[in-house]
Design a protein around this motif. Structure first.
Motif, mmCIF file in Angstrom:
data_model
loop_
_atom_site.group_PDB
_atom_site.id
_atom_site.type_symbol
_atom_site.label_atom_id
_atom_site.label_comp_id
_atom_site.label_asym_id
_atom_site.label_seq_id
_atom_site.Cartn_x
_atom_site.Cartn_y
_atom_site.Cartn_z
ATOM 1 N N CYS A 1 5.888 -4.403 4.589
ATOM 2 C CA CYS A 1 5.251 -5.686 4.876
ATOM 3 C C CYS A 1 6.258 -6.835 4.855
ATOM 4 N N ILE B 1 -0.413 -4.517 5.304
ATOM 5 C CA ILE B 1 -1.540 -3.615 5.049
ATOM 6 C C ILE B 1 -1.596 -3.541 3.528
ATOM 7 N N PHE C 1 1.868 7.964 2.275
ATOM 8 C CA PHE C 1 1.950 6.935 3.317
ATOM 9 C C PHE C 1 2.288 5.599 2.658
ATOM 10 N N ASP D 1 3.867 0.197 14.395
ATOM 11 C CA ASP D 1 4.045 -1.213 14.085
ATOM 12 C C ASP D 1 2.784 -1.909 14.585
ATOM 13 N N LEU E 1 3.726 0.999 9.282
ATOM 14 C CA LEU E 1 3.205 2.092 8.466
ATOM 15 C C LEU E 1 4.084 3.321 8.663
ATOM 16 N N TYR E 2 4.523 3.901 7.531
ATOM 17 C CA TYR E 2 5.378 5.082 7.541
ATOM 18 C C TYR E 2 4.713 6.213 6.774
ATOM 19 N N GLU E 3 5.074 7.446 7.141
ATOM 20 C CA GLU E 3 4.829 8.583 6.271
ATOM 21 C C GLU E 3 6.112 8.833 5.491
ATOM 22 N N MET F 1 -7.731 1.593 7.375
ATOM 23 C CA MET F 1 -6.986 0.524 6.704
ATOM 24 C C MET F 1 -7.248 -0.803 7.406
ATOM 25 N N ASP G 1 0.859 -1.177 0.000
ATOM 26 C CA ASP G 1 0.000 0.000 0.000
ATOM 27 C C ASP G 1 0.896 1.226 0.000
ATOM 28 N N ILE H 1 -5.733 1.226 2.325
ATOM 29 C CA ILE H 1 -5.687 2.535 2.972
ATOM 30 C C ILE H 1 -6.561 3.531 2.214
ATOM 31 N N THR I 1 -5.444 -4.983 8.001
ATOM 32 C CA THR I 1 -4.288 -5.856 7.828
ATOM 33 C C THR I 1 -4.632 -7.022 6.905
ATOM 34 N N SER J 1 3.122 1.307 3.459
ATOM 35 C CA SER J 1 3.111 0.166 4.383
ATOM 36 C C SER J 1 4.267 -0.762 4.043
#
Length: 747
Positions: free
Chosen positions: A44, A87, A40, A70, A55-57, A101, A30, A91, A103, A42
């Motif tokens: 994985c 994810i 954003f 996390d 998940l990061y920006e 969002m 994502d 989103i 999982t 994800s």
């Protein structure tokens, strides 16, 4: 190979960002841009390690990353279960700027050699408990966990509706489409929309949602009508590929049309939402280099002029994925812009790509030797490389064999031949749930339908019906049974009992009992024209189909909606009394007699020992199963019972059919279970034959010339002893019948 196809994207026009992979995270599924321009991503894990998603920006100007959370820190992950490792395409953005969002899972449990979601589907400890839904505030990193919408299901794509109360999502294992009401927490299941997994949803300008089946059949959900429509349109493969043809990427054009492409052997189609007209723009491959083998697409984005960019993966020789440009609205053709291999870091696949405000294209690499990473490209400065462009320094990468268990993990039913009859291609999906199937003389006959009753005939190999006709307009079938004279009795939803002669089919139907009978189920033949049936209260009736009469029997009652009658002979039936007690009902005496033996039960759950199916062997031995999944046998004199245990932790045994004089086939599982077939014989005992799952992911089925199928809820079985042909019917919408010849019993 043509020289310019060896050139890479010039690194002077790119910026490389390594995504965190020290723990083994190897993918991103994502990568999204919010309405206010924030990115954003994800991170994985899949295939090898039991990891949880991150998940990061992402800062598109600098490549900087900021960890939001996390999943392991916001959700309890049991150390033996499959983790929420992804994810995945789920989103979306709420009106207040928060992210919604879910999982997904394609990583193994810590004790597994590989990802085995189906093999451990029923396992409380080592299975997957189900995907969680989360709402995330990107400014505070606050994560609101809303729980598991569908137990045991992995969510594989989601989208917020135009009405932000509703979040729509797809199920990986079942292939169902769901809606979650974010105000009431109600989950609505719209049923099956795909043979198997399919992850992408897209909205048109009016908020209607589009998706596809695994084999590329397109559908649309209209929120105003709250209905799903089969568009009766599919992607077309130049190779005749029978793998991953589902819709995978889409873009809304300036004209309000949807440009859509499928996963493998992709073709670009343009869907006009108001007319449902489809314009086929052709395959995504380069016109001067047509791949011999099937090819894939990775990512899809459009610049401000709606020029398309995407990744093209070919498999004729070793080649990383390449970036392609297509000025599709102006009549252009796909152009090669170079191989994605920054600093020699070959990319095997691009999961997503997004433009930023400066016109840079950000592409996310996954599932390779250096994965995951983001390669940002100033595409305005790119031109197709000429013959003088130097070749990219390629270092061939061979993906590890993640299949650590091998053939022992296969779950399909092994047979000499396997053929799928995909009813969903020839009927409205709502009508494809099969209520009855018979196999004889080289033909399979079926009764199906929802609002109307259909008669279907095919042979043992064709992938389309020879006969498909409506035999009863007022309502659909709810229960069917064989009658002693060879006809098929069909109980319709309005209470009518119909008789169908297989020899004449739709031309030979007649109404034996008129509508309004109050019957709920048909059970067994009494020989001749007699039939046992029951109503919603469990009362049992003799249905005389010749004279059109119903007669209620005294001293007999079915204890639950799952209870079945097992015919011992034309004058007696076996059934459950209270809890684990067994009765024999004598038709002549119209009286029940309690047996001294009991049905086997799990301690403390004797109330789940109701008989749900059975058959009588040649010597009179009765083989039967219970609501709790216990198999047992009764001696011909009904005085001694032998219990054989159960297949799985939940699910009933039902739909028994005789394979020979001394062995039977049957179904494990009800509507909520992952259905299996089983075999019983004295010599072999109680054996799991597997699931009716026709896939091309293992070597045994990869080259089978038949379509995909994955039946979750098995409605009926039929067996033709002379041809050794077993027919397995789906009780779900988007249904099918799978025909097996020469089924192998693994002793």
């Amino acid at each position: 190979m043509i020289p310019n196809l060896q050139a890479g994207i010039p690194e002077r026009h790119t910026r490389f960002t390594q995504l965190p992979n020290a723990a083994g995270h190897n993918a991103v599924w994502d990568f999204v841009r919010s309405p206010d321009g924030r990115f954003f991503i994800s991170v994985c894990g899949e295939n090898e390690k039991p990891l949880t998603a991150l998940l990061y920006e992402y800062d598109p100007k600098t490549g900087g990353l900021r960890l939001l959370f996390d999943v392991a820190d916001v959700w309890i992950v049991h150390p033996r279960q499959m983790p929420p490792s992804k994810i995945h395409t789920s989103i979306d953005f709420l009106p207040d700027g928060r992210l919604i969002m879910a999982t997904h899972n394609t990583a193994p449990a810590p004790g597994h050699k590989q990802w085995m979601f189906e093999q451990h589907y029923e396992d409380f400890w080592e299975g997957y408990p189900g995907s969680i839904l989360m709402i995330v505030d990107p400014d505070t990193n606050d994560v609101q966990v809303r729980g598991i919408p569908v137990p045991r299901e992995s969510i594989y794509g989601g989208l917020l509706g135009n009405d932000p109360r509703y979040y729509y999502f797809l199920g990986y294992m079942r292939g169902h489409f769901y809606r979650l009401d974010l105000e009431t927490n109600e989950v609505k299941d719209y049923g099956k929309v795909s043979e198997f997994s399919s992850c992408r949803l897209v909205k048109d300008d009016r908020g209607r949602l589009y998706g596809s089946s695994y084999t590329g059949g397109l559908w649309r959900y209209d929120p105003e009508r709250d209905e799903i429509d089969d568009l009766k349109a599919s992607f077309a493969s130049p190779h005749g590929t029978k793998h991953r043809r589902q819709f995978i990427f889409a873009l809304r054009s300036p004209q309000g049309t949807l440009f859509m492409v499928d996963n493998l052997d992709g073709e670009m189609i343009e869907l006009h939402p108001e007319t449902l007209e489809i314009t086929r723009h052709g395959p995504i491959h380069l016109r001067d280099h047509v791949p011999v083998n099937p090819y894939g697409i990775g990512g899809l984005a459009a610049d401000d002029n709606f020029v398309l960019y995407y990744g093209l993966k070919t498999y004729d020789d070793y080649c990383p994925i390449r970036l392609v440009r297509w000025d599709i609205l102006n009549g252009g053709e796909p152009e090669n812009l170079g191989i994605v291999s920054p600093q020699g870091k070959d990319s095997q696949y691009i999961c997503e790509m997004i433009f930023d405000d400066d016109g840079w294209l950000h592409m996310v690499d996954v599932c390779g030797e250096f994965s995951p990473y983001v390669l940002a490209v100033d595409v305005k400065k790119l031109q197709p490389p000429g013959p003088e462009a130097p070749p990219a320094p390629l270092k061939p990468y061979n993906e590890p064999d993640w299949n650590g268990v091998g053939g022992a993990a296969y779950m399909h039913i092994r047979a000499k031949t396997t053929r799928t009859l995909p009813l969903h291609r020839h009927m409205d999906w709502k009508d494809t749930a099969v209520r009855y199937v018979r196999a004889a003389n080289g033909f399979v006959c079926a009764v199906a339908g929802q609002d109307r009753t259909y008669w279907i005939v095919s042979d043992y190999a064709e992938e389309r019906p020879r006969t498909l006709s409506v035999v009863y307009e007022p309502s659909g079938p709810v229960s069917c049974a064989d009658v002693g004279d060879g006809t098929i009795a069909v109980l319709a939803a309005d209470g009518a009992v119909l008789l169908v002669d297989p020899a004449s089919g739709a031309d030979g139907i007649r109404t034996a009992i008129p509508a309004g009978s109050g019957l709920a189920r048909l059970h067994v033949s009494l020989g001749g024209s007699g039939l046992l049936a029951s109503d919603g209260n469990g009362s049992v009736y003799v249905c005389d189909t010749a004279r059109g009469l119903l007669r209620k029997l005294p001293d007999i009652r079915l204890e639950s909606a799952e209870a079945e009658l097992v015919k011992l002979d034309d004058g007696r039936v076996l059934l459950s009394a209270r809890d684990d007690e067994l009765l024999v009902y004598d038709m002549a005496a119209m009286r029940s007699a309690k047996l001294t033996v009991h049905a086997p039960s799990i301690r403390g759950r004797a109330f789940k020992a109701t008989v749900t199916g059975g058959a009588v062997l040649q010597d009179g031995t009765v083989v039967a199963g219970t609501s709790d999944g216990m198999l047992f046998a009764l001696t011909p004199d009904l005085v001694k019972a032998t219990a054989y245990g159960r297949l799985h932790s939940t699910g009933m045994l039902r739909s028994f059919v005789k394979r020979g004089d001394d062995d039977v086939l049957g179904v494990y599982g009800g509507e909520d279970d992952a259905g299996h077939l089983f075999h019983f014989s004295r010599d072999g005992g109680f054996v799991d034959l597997g699931r009716p799952r026709v896939v091309k992911d293992n070597i045994e089925l990869r080259d089978a010339e038949t379509e995909w199928a994955s039946i979750h809820y098995i409605s009926r079985l039929a067996y033709d002893r002379e041809a050794d042909c077993l027919c397995v019917a789906s009780g779900e919408r988007y249904g099918c019948i799978v025909r097996y010849t020469g089924v192998s019993v693994p002793y």
